[in-house]
Design a protein around this motif. Structure first.
Motif, PDB file in Angstrom:
ATOM      1  N   MET A  64       0.848  -1.185   0.000  1.00  0.00           N
ATOM      2  CA  MET A  64       0.000   0.000   0.000  1.00  0.00           C
ATOM      3  C   MET A  64       0.890   1.244   0.000  1.00  0.00           C
ATOM      4  O   MET A  64       0.490   2.311  -0.429  1.00  0.00           O
ATOM      5  CB  MET A  64      -0.933   0.001   1.215  1.00  0.00           C
ATOM      6  CG  MET A  64      -1.927  -1.151   1.217  1.00  0.00           C
ATOM      7  SD  MET A  64      -2.967  -1.218  -0.256  1.00  0.00           S
ATOM      8  CE  MET A  64      -4.044   0.164   0.039  1.00  0.00           C
ATOM      9  N   GLY A  65       2.094   1.068   0.515  1.00  0.00           N
ATOM     10  CA  GLY A  65       3.143   2.085   0.518  1.00  0.00           C
ATOM     11  C   GLY A  65       4.462   1.346   0.416  1.00  0.00           C
ATOM     12  O   GLY A  65       4.487   0.127   0.237  1.00  0.00           O
ATOM     13  N   ASN A  87       4.511   2.437   6.409  1.00  0.00           N
ATOM     14  CA  ASN A  87       3.703   3.103   5.385  1.00  0.00           C
ATOM     15  C   ASN A  87       2.457   2.309   5.007  1.00  0.00           C
ATOM     16  O   ASN A  87       1.703   2.723   4.129  1.00  0.00           O
ATOM     17  CB  ASN A  87       4.545   3.350   4.127  1.00  0.00           C
ATOM     18  CG  ASN A  87       5.657   4.338   4.374  1.00  0.00           C
ATOM     19  OD1 ASN A  87       5.485   5.305   5.099  1.00  0.00           O
ATOM     20  ND2 ASN A  87       6.810   4.091   3.774  1.00  0.00           N
ATOM     21  N   GLU A  88       2.259   1.168   5.653  1.00  0.00           N
ATOM     22  CA  GLU A  88       1.086   0.343   5.379  1.00  0.00           C
ATOM     23  C   GLU A  88      -0.081   0.777   6.267  1.00  0.00           C
ATOM     24  O   GLU A  88       0.097   1.500   7.242  1.00  0.00           O
ATOM     25  CB  GLU A  88       1.414  -1.135   5.621  1.00  0.00           C
ATOM     26  CG  GLU A  88       2.530  -1.669   4.753  1.00  0.00           C
ATOM     27  CD  GLU A  88       2.217  -1.600   3.267  1.00  0.00           C
ATOM     28  OE1 GLU A  88       1.272  -2.262   2.814  1.00  0.00           O
ATOM     29  OE2 GLU A  88       2.922  -0.857   2.554  1.00  0.00           O
ATOM     30  N   THR A  89      -1.270   0.306   5.961  1.00  0.00           N
ATOM     31  CA  THR A  89      -2.461   0.635   6.739  1.00  0.00           C
ATOM     32  C   THR A  89      -2.274   0.162   8.176  1.00  0.00           C
ATOM     33  O   THR A  89      -1.963  -1.007   8.411  1.00  0.00           O
ATOM     34  CB  THR A  89      -3.701  -0.044   6.117  1.00  0.00           C
ATOM     35  OG1 THR A  89      -3.748   0.268   4.724  1.00  0.00           O
ATOM     36  CG2 THR A  89      -4.973   0.410   6.801  1.00  0.00           C
ATOM     37  N   PRO A  90      -2.457   1.066   9.152  1.00  0.00           N
ATOM     38  CA  PRO A  90      -2.144   0.737  10.551  1.00  0.00           C
ATOM     39  C   PRO A  90      -2.806  -0.520  11.104  1.00  0.00           C
ATOM     40  O   PRO A  90      -2.135  -1.353  11.691  1.00  0.00           O
ATOM     41  CB  PRO A  90      -2.602   1.975  11.320  1.00  0.00           C
ATOM     42  CG  PRO A  90      -2.507   3.079  10.326  1.00  0.00           C
ATOM     43  CD  PRO A  90      -2.851   2.467   9.000  1.00  0.00           C
ATOM     44  N   VAL A  95      -0.206  -4.741  11.134  1.00  0.00           N
ATOM     45  CA  VAL A  95      -0.442  -5.907  11.990  1.00  0.00           C
ATOM     46  C   VAL A  95      -0.034  -7.184  11.257  1.00  0.00           C
ATOM     47  O   VAL A  95       0.587  -8.079  11.842  1.00  0.00           O
ATOM     48  CB  VAL A  95      -1.923  -5.960  12.432  1.00  0.00           C
ATOM     49  CG1 VAL A  95      -2.232  -7.250  13.164  1.00  0.00           C
ATOM     50  CG2 VAL A  95      -2.265  -4.752  13.294  1.00  0.00           C
ATOM     51  N   ALA A  96      -0.364  -7.264   9.977  1.00  0.00           N
ATOM     52  CA  ALA A  96      -0.017  -8.451   9.187  1.00  0.00           C
ATOM     53  C   ALA A  96       1.494  -8.638   9.102  1.00  0.00           C
ATOM     54  O   ALA A  96       1.979  -9.773   9.089  1.00  0.00           O
ATOM     55  CB  ALA A  96      -0.603  -8.332   7.785  1.00  0.00           C
ATOM     56  N   ALA A  97       2.247  -7.548   9.072  1.00  0.00           N
ATOM     57  CA  ALA A  97       3.703  -7.628   8.962  1.00  0.00           C
ATOM     58  C   ALA A  97       4.306  -8.419  10.112  1.00  0.00           C
ATOM     59  O   ALA A  97       5.269  -9.171   9.911  1.00  0.00           O
ATOM     60  CB  ALA A  97       4.300  -6.226   8.893  1.00  0.00           C
ATOM     61  N   THR A 119      -3.632  -8.705   1.623  1.00  0.00           N
ATOM     62  CA  THR A 119      -2.994  -9.393   0.503  1.00  0.00           C
ATOM     63  C   THR A 119      -1.926  -8.543  -0.163  1.00  0.00           C
ATOM     64  O   THR A 119      -0.852  -9.040  -0.505  1.00  0.00           O
ATOM     65  CB  THR A 119      -4.052  -9.810  -0.530  1.00  0.00           C
ATOM     66  OG1 THR A 119      -5.066 -10.552   0.131  1.00  0.00           O
ATOM     67  CG2 THR A 119      -3.448 -10.650  -1.637  1.00  0.00           C
ATOM     68  N   ILE A 120      -2.178  -7.266  -0.346  1.00  0.00           N
ATOM     69  CA  ILE A 120      -1.213  -6.406  -1.027  1.00  0.00           C
ATOM     70  C   ILE A 120       0.060  -6.285  -0.195  1.00  0.00           C
ATOM     71  O   ILE A 120       1.174  -6.397  -0.715  1.00  0.00           O
ATOM     72  CB  ILE A 120      -1.829  -5.028  -1.333  1.00  0.00           C
ATOM     73  CG1 ILE A 120      -2.955  -5.188  -2.362  1.00  0.00           C
ATOM     74  CG2 ILE A 120      -0.781  -4.040  -1.824  1.00  0.00           C
ATOM     75  CD1 ILE A 120      -3.772  -3.947  -2.607  1.00  0.00           C
ATOM     76  N   THR A 121      -0.086  -6.080   1.101  1.00  0.00           N
ATOM     77  CA  THR A 121       1.072  -6.020   1.991  1.00  0.00           C
ATOM     78  C   THR A 121       1.792  -7.363   2.004  1.00  0.00           C
ATOM     79  O   THR A 121       3.026  -7.420   1.918  1.00  0.00           O
ATOM     80  CB  THR A 121       0.647  -5.626   3.422  1.00  0.00           C
ATOM     81  OG1 THR A 121       0.031  -4.339   3.370  1.00  0.00           O
ATOM     82  CG2 THR A 121       1.825  -5.608   4.370  1.00  0.00           C
TER      83      THR A 121
END
Length: 140
Positions: A64-65, A87-90, A95-97, A119-121
């Motif tokens: 996403m970023g 830079n990803e959605t908080p 969280v997925a990271a 999925t994108i992350t």
């Protein structure tokens, strides 16, 4: 007139099938490959006596970023995975990271399952992790 309509429909269908074929997927693959970069860390990069890579590798990709993955290897085995997903959605990508980092270490592979709703992350993390493995010349 009906004959011409049938020919036009068949041509349109054939055009759609060609547009969805291999050339589209290879274009997507090449643009994805172009978006990741890997670099050896100054913290150390050497082949151990046992032949496995010891050191760190960092690579980035775009989800996403922009995000980056840093893998630490010891004798060709991942011992640590740090993902900068700031830079990803908080509540989703960040969280997925955490889950993805643990899965990479646990499986000693960049090929981990995507986290639902991120999925994108997940795809970006896998792409960057693969670049790290490739730069370290560690099989997965």
């Amino acid at each position: 007139m009906k004959y011409l309509a049938k020919i036009a429909a068949v041509c349109a269908l054939a055009l759609c099938m060609v547009a969805c074929g291999d050339s589209a997927s290879s274009t997507a693959a090449s643009s994805t490959a172009a978006s990741s970069t890997a670099a050896s860390s100054e913290a150390g990069s050497e082949a151990s006596a046992e032949g496995g890579y010891t050191g760190t590798q960092t690579a980035s990709a775009t989800g996403m970023g922009d995000l980056s993955v840093t893998l630490t290897f010891e004798n060709g085995v991942v011992t640590d995975c740090e993902i900068d997903a700031s830079n990803e959605t908080p509540d989703i990508g960040q969280v997925a990271a955490e889950d993805l980092a643990q899965a990479i270490v646990d499986g000693n592979t960049p090929n981990v399952d995507a986290v639902a709703s991120a999925t994108i992350t997940s795809d970006a993390v896998v792409e960057a992790a693969q670049a790290c493995f490739d730069a370290a010349e560690v099989a997965y």
